[in-house]
Design a protein around this motif. Structure first.
Motif, PDB file in Angstrom:
ATOM      1  N   LEU A 183       0.824  -1.215   0.000  1.00 17.00           N
ATOM      2  CA  LEU A 183       0.000   0.000   0.000  1.00 17.00           C
ATOM      3  C   LEU A 183       0.858   1.265   0.000  1.00 17.00           C
ATOM      4  N   LEU A 184       1.949   1.241   0.761  1.00 15.05           N
ATOM      5  CA  LEU A 184       2.837   2.407   0.776  1.00 15.05           C
ATOM      6  C   LEU A 184       3.511   2.601  -0.583  1.00 15.05           C
ATOM      7  N   ILE A 185       3.845   1.492  -1.253  1.00 13.99           N
ATOM      8  CA  ILE A 185       4.429   1.605  -2.596  1.00 13.99           C
ATOM      9  C   ILE A 185       3.405   2.171  -3.572  1.00 13.99           C
ATOM     10  N   ILE A 186       2.146   1.725  -3.453  1.00 15.62           N
ATOM     11  CA  ILE A 186       1.094   2.272  -4.312  1.00 15.62           C
ATOM     12  C   ILE A 186       0.953   3.773  -4.082  1.00 15.62           C
ATOM     13  N   LEU A 210       7.307  11.229 -15.230  1.00 17.10           N
ATOM     14  CA  LEU A 210       6.554  11.016 -13.988  1.00 17.10           C
ATOM     15  C   LEU A 210       5.477   9.946 -14.182  1.00 17.10           C
ATOM     16  N   ALA A 211       4.792   9.974 -15.321  1.00 25.46           N
ATOM     17  CA  ALA A 211       3.743   8.995 -15.589  1.00 25.46           C
ATOM     18  C   ALA A 211       4.320   7.589 -15.681  1.00 25.46           C
ATOM     19  N   SER A 212       5.457   7.449 -16.357  1.00 32.63           N
ATOM     20  CA  SER A 212       6.081   6.137 -16.508  1.00 32.63           C
ATOM     21  C   SER A 212       6.499   5.568 -15.150  1.00 32.63           C
ATOM     22  N   VAL A 213       7.185   6.393 -14.371  1.00 34.48           N
ATOM     23  CA  VAL A 213       7.630   5.934 -13.050  1.00 34.48           C
ATOM     24  C   VAL A 213       6.437   5.602 -12.165  1.00 34.48           C
ATOM     25  N   GLY A 214       5.436   6.478 -12.165  1.00 31.98           N
ATOM     26  CA  GLY A 214       4.270   6.259 -11.304  1.00 31.98           C
ATOM     27  C   GLY A 214       3.531   4.983 -11.628  1.00 31.98           C
ATOM     28  N   ALA A 215       3.304   4.720 -12.929  1.00 34.57           N
ATOM     29  CA  ALA A 215       2.568   3.514 -13.308  1.00 34.57           C
ATOM     30  C   ALA A 215       3.322   2.253 -12.933  1.00 34.57           C
ATOM     31  N   GLN A 216       4.630   2.255 -13.155  1.00 36.13           N
ATOM     32  CA  GLN A 216       5.409   1.057 -12.847  1.00 36.13           C
ATOM     33  C   GLN A 216       5.538   0.828 -11.346  1.00 36.13           C
ATOM     34  N   VAL A 217       5.718   1.908 -10.594  1.00 38.99           N
ATOM     35  CA  VAL A 217       5.797   1.766  -9.137  1.00 38.99           C
ATOM     36  C   VAL A 217       4.455   1.279  -8.581  1.00 38.99           C
ATOM     37  N   LEU A 229       3.253   5.798  -3.126  1.00 36.01           N
ATOM     38  CA  LEU A 229       4.393   6.449  -3.767  1.00 36.01           C
ATOM     39  C   LEU A 229       4.158   6.556  -5.275  1.00 36.01           C
ATOM     40  N   GLY A 230       3.676   5.474  -5.881  1.00 40.19           N
ATOM     41  CA  GLY A 230       3.405   5.499  -7.317  1.00 40.19           C
ATOM     42  C   GLY A 230       2.373   6.538  -7.680  1.00 40.19           C
ATOM     43  N   TYR A 231       1.326   6.634  -6.899  1.00 38.56           N
ATOM     44  CA  TYR A 231       0.288   7.611  -7.223  1.00 38.56           C
ATOM     45  C   TYR A 231       0.705   9.030  -6.869  1.00 38.56           C
ATOM     46  N   SER A 232       1.723   9.174  -6.035  1.00 40.22           N
ATOM     47  CA  SER A 232       2.283  10.506  -5.830  1.00 40.22           C
ATOM     48  C   SER A 232       2.929  11.005  -7.123  1.00 40.22           C
ATOM     49  N   PHE A 233       3.594  10.086  -7.848  1.00 38.61           N
ATOM     50  CA  PHE A 233       4.155  10.448  -9.153  1.00 38.61           C
ATOM     51  C   PHE A 233       3.041  10.774 -10.145  1.00 38.61           C
ATOM     52  N   ASN A 234       1.961   9.980 -10.107  1.00 35.71           N
ATOM     53  CA  ASN A 234       0.844  10.247 -11.019  1.00 35.71           C
ATOM     54  C   ASN A 234       0.199  11.603 -10.730  1.00 35.71           C
ATOM     55  N   THR A 235       0.065  11.918  -9.445  1.00 35.76           N
ATOM     56  CA  THR A 235      -0.491  13.219  -9.082  1.00 35.76           C
ATOM     57  C   THR A 235       0.439  14.341  -9.518  1.00 35.76           C
ATOM     58  N   ALA A 236       1.750  14.106  -9.349  1.00 38.91           N
ATOM     59  CA  ALA A 236       2.727  15.106  -9.808  1.00 38.91           C
ATOM     60  C   ALA A 236       2.634  15.287 -11.323  1.00 38.91           C
ATOM     61  N   TYR A 237       2.373  14.177 -12.047  1.00 35.36           N
ATOM     62  CA  TYR A 237       2.178  14.255 -13.502  1.00 35.36           C
ATOM     63  C   TYR A 237       1.033  15.214 -13.827  1.00 35.36           C
ATOM     64  N   ALA A 238      -0.095  15.061 -13.146  1.00 40.32           N
ATOM     65  CA  ALA A 238      -1.238  15.935 -13.406  1.00 40.32           C
ATOM     66  C   ALA A 238      -0.923  17.381 -13.032  1.00 40.32           C
ATOM     67  N   ILE A 239      -0.183  17.566 -11.948  1.00 44.22           N
ATOM     68  CA  ILE A 239       0.129  18.929 -11.498  1.00 44.22           C
ATOM     69  C   ILE A 239       0.987  19.663 -12.530  1.00 44.22           C
ATOM     70  N   VAL A 240       2.033  18.975 -13.030  1.00 43.03           N
ATOM     71  CA  VAL A 240       2.903  19.671 -13.993  1.00 43.03           C
ATOM     72  C   VAL A 240       2.171  19.892 -15.315  1.00 43.03           C
ATOM     73  N   LYS A 241       1.277  18.973 -15.678  1.00 47.78           N
ATOM     74  CA  LYS A 241       0.473  19.188 -16.883  1.00 47.78           C
ATOM     75  C   LYS A 241      -0.431  20.406 -16.710  1.00 47.78           C
ATOM     76  N   PHE A 242      -1.092  20.473 -15.547  1.00 49.47           N
ATOM     77  CA  PHE A 242      -1.948  21.627 -15.271  1.00 49.47           C
ATOM     78  C   PHE A 242      -1.129  22.920 -15.294  1.00 49.47           C
ATOM     79  N   ALA A 243       0.077  22.857 -14.714  1.00 49.45           N
ATOM     80  CA  ALA A 243       0.916  24.058 -14.670  1.00 49.45           C
ATOM     81  C   ALA A 243       1.254  24.544 -16.074  1.00 49.45           C
TER      82      ALA A 243
END
Length: 396
Positions: A180-183, A221-228, A185-199
């Motif tokens: 769950l903690l790894i998930i 960020l999307a690649s790392v997040g999905a794999q993590v 972390l992965g979704y933190s990257f996915n959220t960061a992906y959305a943030i930089v896209k929005f920016a």
């Protein structure tokens, strides 16, 4: 990111899915297995169709400029929904509630995908963009709304997954908590992906140029997040399976002394209890338990209950607990029965008992694991062992 940067994770997801297909065939009614396979399939499709070479090829094949945009966005939304559905089914709970919540997420993201397609059809995107469509069309009516909608869906999924995983992680331990903690972390990257896209999109609205965030940083960020995230989902399931298999093989080995003792008196099946190298741990254990029960059944006419009573009293006198004393007594009775059977090669006692008791469990169930432990730790069961001779395991 070049094409290979997309195709490598897509291939990894396809490989993981291929390993899961046999399990899906065996358990095709299991919603958790379906959710795992859907997650892996959607993740692989997102990376495959998001690769610039694939985008160009799809656009040419369909004859629609930028057709890949709603396709990739729809797949990304489907991946987000698949993650939420998997988490809901993984956590479990009342089946009806699990199905109801899963259906809500599926329906919500289905509507989300339909809206993405409709907005693309209403908009106008005549210039093909392979890597920077989000910022290039950030001010185009309807296309702009499509971009915001898909980024909103990714953000909602990321935040929801982190909240649900955190709440669940506080209640569990071991590999599940690690997963769950790894998930998270992965979704933190996915959220960061959305943030930089929005920016990058907001910068376009304000007349600025932060396109590099969307074009170069966001895909990484999307690649790392999905794999993590995929690792987080798979790790607890794999580790639990490995642990279950390990414990099953341990039980198989622990039953070895009792199985070998009974084989001395039941020589008619030289291959009994042996398994082929590809046999599963569960099948191997079941066969060994079956051999042991068959052996006890064959020895039943030779059981000496007075011998058992003497061994039980001696074990109690040595300080054994009741469960241990019973195992010591059963082991002594089995050993004496084996000796009696070997001393009666013609089986006269078996013939005379043919009409007798038909089950070796007539005196109640026996703890096979404890009996086997006695035979391993104290082979001479005619003498009562001390309390440490019998492990205190309650596995069986």
């Amino acid at each position: 990111m070049q094409g290979s940067s997309y195709y490598i994770p897509a291939g990894a997801m396809a490989t993981a899915l291929a390993f899961k297909v046999p399990s899906l065939v065996r358990s095709w009614r299991d919603p958790l297995m379906w959710a795992v396979c859907a997650l892996l399939a959607m993740a692989g499709l997102v990376f495959f169709f998001a690769a610039p070479p694939t985008i160009s090829k799809v656009n040419r094949l369909t004859g629609v400029t930028n057709f890949s945009a709603p396709l990739v966005y729809a797949l990304l939304s489907g991946f987000s929904g698949a993650c939420l559905v998997l988490l809901v089914n993984w956590r479990g709970g009342p089946p009806e509630r699990t199905r109801r919540v899963s259906r809500r997420w599926i329906a919500g993201y289905s509507v989300h995908i339909v809206a993405l397609v409709l907005l693309f059809l209403l908009g106008d995107a005549p210039v093909e963009r392979l890597r920077d469509l989000d910022t290039y069309y950030a001010n185009t009516p309807y296309i702009r709304e499509m971009i915001v909608l898909y980024l909103t869906g990714v953000t909602v999924a990321g935040v929801t997954m982190n909240v649900l995983c955190w709440r669940w992680a506080l209640q569990v331990h071991g590999w599940l908590r690690i997963g769950l903690l790894i998930i998270m972390l992965g979704y933190s990257f996915n959220t960061a992906y959305a943030i930089v896209k929005f920016a990058a999109v907001f910068a376009r609205w304000a007349g600025g140029d932060w396109d590099g965030l969307s074009t170069d940083l966001a895909p990484v960020l999307a690649s790392v997040g999905a794999q993590v995230s995929a690792v987080g989902f798979c790790l607890p399931l794999v580790c639990q399976r490995v642990a279950d298999t390990w414990h099953t093989w341990a039980d198989y080995r622990h039953l070895g002394p009792l199985w070998r003792e009974l084989r001395k008196a039941v020589p008619g099946h030289p291959r009994a209890g042996r398994v082929l190298w590809w046999s599963s741990a569960e099948l191997s254990l079941t066969r060994r338990e079956s051999d042991i029960h068959d052996g006890l059944l064959a020895l039943h006419p030779y059981f000496d209950h007075q011998e058992r009573a003497r061994a039980y009293a001696a074990a109690e006198g040595a300080g054994c607990r009741p469960g241990q004393s019973q195992a010591v007594a059963d082991a002594a009775m089995v050993t004496a029965a084996v000796r009696a059977r070997l001393a009666d090669p013609e089986g006269r006692m078996m013939d005379s008992a043919a009409g007798g008791v038909a089950s070796s469990d007539a005196d109640g169930p026996r703890d096979l694991m404890r009996i086997s432990a006695v035979l391993r730790e104290a082979p001479d069961t005619t003498a009562a062992p001390g309390p440490t001779a019998v492990p205190g395991s309650d596995r069986r």
